[in-house]
Design an enzyme around this catalytic site. Structure first.
Site, PDB file in Angstrom:
ATOM      1  N   LYS A   1      34.465  45.842  36.432  1.00 21.06           N
ATOM      2  CA  LYS A   1      34.921  44.562  36.998  1.00 21.06           C
ATOM      3  C   LYS A   1      36.321  44.280  36.474  1.00 21.06           C
ATOM      4  CE  LYS A   1      34.161  39.527  36.836  1.00 21.06           C
ATOM      5  NZ  LYS A   1      33.246  38.412  36.501  1.00 21.06           N
TER       6      LYS A   1
ATOM      7  N   ASP B   1      40.100  34.668  36.303  1.00 22.14           N
ATOM      8  CA  ASP B   1      38.993  34.033  37.020  1.00 22.14           C
ATOM      9  C   ASP B   1      39.086  32.521  36.857  1.00 22.14           C
ATOM     10  OD1 ASP B   1      36.674  33.278  38.251  1.00 22.14           O
ATOM     11  OD2 ASP B   1      35.313  34.200  36.783  1.00 22.14           O
TER      12      ASP B   1
ATOM     13  N   LYS C   1      36.427  26.379  37.651  1.00 22.15           N
ATOM     14  CA  LYS C   1      35.950  26.219  36.276  1.00 22.15           C
ATOM     15  C   LYS C   1      36.669  25.048  35.618  1.00 22.15           C
ATOM     16  CE  LYS C   1      35.191  31.168  35.223  1.00 22.15           C
ATOM     17  NZ  LYS C   1      33.737  31.158  35.045  1.00 22.15           N
TER      18      LYS C   1
ATOM     19  N   ASP D   1      38.628  38.676  32.033  1.00 19.64           N
ATOM     20  CA  ASP D   1      37.587  38.995  33.009  1.00 19.64           C
ATOM     21  C   ASP D   1      37.795  40.367  33.659  1.00 19.64           C
ATOM     22  OD1 ASP D   1      35.148  38.078  33.980  1.00 19.64           O
ATOM     23  OD2 ASP D   1      36.030  37.092  35.734  1.00 19.64           O
TER      24      ASP D   1
ATOM     25  N   ASP E   1      32.570  31.171  42.062  1.00 16.11           N
ATOM     26  CA  ASP E   1      32.720  31.626  40.675  1.00 16.11           C
ATOM     27  C   ASP E   1      31.798  32.814  40.371  1.00 16.11           C
ATOM     28  OD1 ASP E   1      33.803  31.667  38.180  1.00 16.11           O
ATOM     29  OD2 ASP E   1      32.728  29.906  37.426  1.00 16.11           O
TER      30      ASP E   1
ATOM     31  N   GLU F   1      32.021  35.710  41.459  1.00 10.70           N
ATOM     32  CA  GLU F   1      32.892  36.632  42.195  1.00 10.70           C
ATOM     33  C   GLU F   1      32.733  38.072  41.728  1.00 10.70           C
ATOM     34  OE1 GLU F   1      33.793  35.127  39.557  1.00 10.70           O
ATOM     35  OE2 GLU F   1      34.847  36.682  38.422  1.00 10.70           O
TER      36      GLU F   1
ATOM     37  N   ARG G   1      30.143  39.924  41.060  1.00 13.27           N
ATOM     38  CA  ARG G   1      29.146  40.706  41.800  1.00 13.27           C
ATOM     39  C   ARG G   1      29.647  41.060  43.199  1.00 13.27           C
ATOM     40  NH1 ARG G   1      24.782  36.072  41.056  1.00 13.27           N
ATOM     41  NH2 ARG G   1      26.094  35.780  39.233  1.00 13.27           N
TER      42      ARG G   1
HETATM   43  N1  BES Z   1      33.627  35.743  34.503  1.00  9.78           N
HETATM   44  C1  BES Z   1      32.523  34.853  34.592  1.00  9.78           C
HETATM   45  C2  BES Z   1      31.472  35.088  33.501  1.00  9.78           C
HETATM   46  C3  BES Z   1      31.900  34.797  32.093  1.00  9.78           C
HETATM   47  C4  BES Z   1      31.630  33.572  31.525  1.00  9.78           C
HETATM   48  C5  BES Z   1      32.510  35.762  31.323  1.00  9.78           C
HETATM   49  C6  BES Z   1      32.015  33.309  30.224  1.00  9.78           C
HETATM   50  C7  BES Z   1      32.891  35.503  30.031  1.00  9.78           C
HETATM   51  C8  BES Z   1      32.640  34.271  29.475  1.00  9.78           C
HETATM   52  C9  BES Z   1      31.837  35.018  35.938  1.00  9.78           C
HETATM   53  O1  BES Z   1      32.662  35.348  36.999  1.00  9.78           O
HETATM   54  C10 BES Z   1      31.219  33.707  36.278  1.00  9.78           C
HETATM   55  O2  BES Z   1      31.958  32.775  36.453  1.00  9.78           O
HETATM   56  N2  BES Z   1      29.887  33.667  36.368  1.00  9.78           N
HETATM   57  C11 BES Z   1      29.221  32.467  36.685  1.00  9.78           C
HETATM   58  C12 BES Z   1      28.100  32.815  37.626  1.00  9.78           C
HETATM   59  C13 BES Z   1      27.410  31.622  38.209  1.00  9.78           C
HETATM   60  C14 BES Z   1      28.369  30.848  39.099  1.00  9.78           C
HETATM   61  C15 BES Z   1      26.221  32.082  38.987  1.00  9.78           C
HETATM   62  C16 BES Z   1      28.689  31.852  35.396  1.00  9.78           C
HETATM   63  O3  BES Z   1      28.249  32.598  34.519  1.00  9.78           O
HETATM   64  O4  BES Z   1      28.764  30.648  35.272  1.00  9.78           O
HETATM   65 ZN    ZN Z   2      34.360  36.386  36.543  1.00 13.82          ZN
HETATM   66 MN    MN Z   3      33.552  33.690  37.890  1.00 17.34          MN
END
Ligand code: BES
Ligand code: ZN
Ligand code: MN
Length: 494
Positions: free
Chosen positions: A261, A266, A273, A284, A343, A345, A347
């Protein structure tokens, strides 16, 4: 500069600095009989030093030493010395010394050999190499000064023993440099690593090491119908990129695909966020950086393995063309996905990358992704979630992690978690419910691996360190480069 092995008593080594390990209860063998033995023993006895992993004490003008300065570095309990301790002790040693310019340091490996196996010497060298570089990439006054170093082998070491140490030192330096390369990419400010810029840098670094590398631009990505990557990139003024890497060290043997990834920033997209969650989102792209660094290390080590990398690079932004909640994307493998949280993204871009990788029929696939905050909630910041559709592969990844001290934890993949991804409009939606978010994310990815043995490492926690300590810098960690190199070595029977 190659690391040389000096075979002579510690006290006779002529270097501006020598470094020697100590345990939590006793000085190591090579201090015994030297002028520093009583001093070290007394410091331990008085509890002025603990000899724990990460402890360091400089001693000037140690009696009877040729060298004017001796750094004692803690290795913890002698019976518990493992790769994690050796690596961390190495980081602490060089973080301590690299604060100022040093001409040369000679590091004794006697304590390591006294308590553990020779391969731990590689872990020590990896740590020393990693500890020389910090996150301060854009400081006008550098606060870290990398120094050349050699290893001191005990006097009685055989010629074969010295040759083995030479090999381990060279390996450790290559692996440590790969970790640093991944860290440097992660620590680079996001506007300086736009997807196309990062893609070209990775391609060039890989090509220079004998890895066949291609960097696709947006036009090619569109031709190849990467609907997930294009959907995420739509909100950014920066075009996406896709990098393929191939290292062939084992003729026509089956290959491992490593998928990363690579979200260079992000913001969350329209599902924006909050600031506090966005601060570290330049990291990210850790999965892509680690995949690239691993393959480059495999090539530099000349491992007898075949491995290919697939890196999906994009920003996740909020521009006027950004994907909207309710939009439906058609992924590379034809499956349709309703986007209900922009968010989620990672996947979406991994779906394309995994589908594409699977088409080349690898024997196995491993992906690395800073995928979910939920994984950090479950496992904390130091342990990666390990998800797989194949127990043998999961076992091999876990066994490799065991040898480096990087931590993984096997997570469930029961099919009922897939229910949360049902969409009324498309084949899938990109978010599950409130619970088990790391697992529903993994189940989403599984839809794109075409049944190939696959493991997914959710590295959202271990990819980043907020607060430094003596054994770890803040910022990007380059986690799992060491484990993946170990995995490849083990798969080659090395
Ligand atoms: N890049 C983030 C995940 C992340 C969070 C990495 C904190 C490192 C530290 C990912 O893209 C994300 O935002 N995931 C969301 C998924 C949710 C919207 C289903 C999350 O974990 O909140
Ligand atoms: Zn992300
Ligand atoms: Mn994200």
């Amino acid at each position: 500069m190659p690391i040389s092995i000096i075979r002579q008593p510690l006290s006779t080594v002529d270097a501006p600095w020598v470094a020697a390990g100590i345990f939590d209860k006793e000085p190591a063998a090579d201090l015994r009989g030297t002028g520093a033995e009583a001093l070290a023993a007394r410091l331990l006895e008085e509890k002025e030093i603990k000899g724990g992993v990460g402890d360091t004490v400089p001693l000037y003008e140690p009696a009877g030493f040729r060298s004017p300065a001796l750094l004692l570095f803690g290795l913890g309990a002698k019976a518990k010395l493992d790769a994690r301790a050796a690596f961390s002790a190495g980081v602490a040693l060089s973080r301590r010394l690299a604060g100022k310019p040093r001409e040369r340091v000679a590091v004794s490996v006697a304590a390591i050999l006294e308590a553990g196996d020779a391969p731990l010497v590689s872990a020590l060298v990896e740590g020393i190499t990693v500890g020389m570089r910090g996150p301060g990439l854009r400081k006008t006054e550098p606060n870290r000064h990398p120094f050349p170093f050699d290893l001191i082998a005990p006097e009685g070491t055989s010629d074969e023993g010295v040759a083995e140490l030479e090999r381990l030192a060279a390996r450790g330096a290559i692996v440590g440099e790969a970790v640093n390369e991944a860290r440097r990419m992660v620590n680079t400010p996001p506007s300086e690593k736009a997807p196309a810029v990062l893609a070209e840098a990775i391609r060039d670094a890989a090509s220079a090491c004998g890895v066949t590398a291609e960097a696709w631009t947006e036009a090619r990505i569109r031709e190849e119908r990467f609907g997930g990557l294009l959907g995420v990139a739509a909100g950014s003024d920066e075009p996406p990129a896709f990098v393929t890497l191939e290292y062939q060290g084992a003729g026509d043997a089956p290959f491992l695909a490593i998928v990363g990834k690579g979200v260079t920033f992000d913001s969350g997209g329209l599902s924006l966020k909050p600031t506090s969650s966005m601060e570290d989102m330049k990291a990210d792209m850790t999965g892509a950086a680690v995949a690239a660094a691993t393959i480059i290390a495999a090539a530099r080590l000349g491992l007898r393995v075949n491995v290919r990398g697939y890196l999906a690079l994009t920003e996740n932004m909020t521009g006027g063309r950004a994907m909207k909640l309710g939009d439906v994307l058609t992924m590379r493998n034809g499956k349709t996905v309703e986007v209900l949280n922009t968010d989620a993204e990672g996947r979406l871009i991994l779906a394309d990358a995994l589908s594409y990788a699977a088409e080349a029929a690898p024997a196995r696939m491993v992906d690395l992704a800073t995928l979910t905050g939920a994984c950090i909630v479950g496992l904390g910041t130091r342990i990666a979630g390990l998800f797989a559709n194949d127990d043998d592969l999961a076992g091999d990844v876990a066994a490799a992690a065991e040898t480096t001290g990087e931590r993984v934890w096997a997570m469930p993949m029961d099919d009922d978690f897939k229910d949360a991804l049902k969409s009324g409009v498309a084949d899938l939606k990109n978010v599950g419910g409130k619970w088990g978010g790391a697992i529903t994310a993994a189940k989403f990815l599984e839809e794109f691996v075409a049944g190939i043995p696959w493991a997914h490492l959710d590295i959202a926690g271990p990819s980043w360190v907020d607060g430094e300590n003596s054994t770890r810098d803040a910022g990007g960690t380059g986690c799992f480069v060491r484990t993946l190199v170990a995995y490849l070595e083990r798969s080659a029977g090395a």
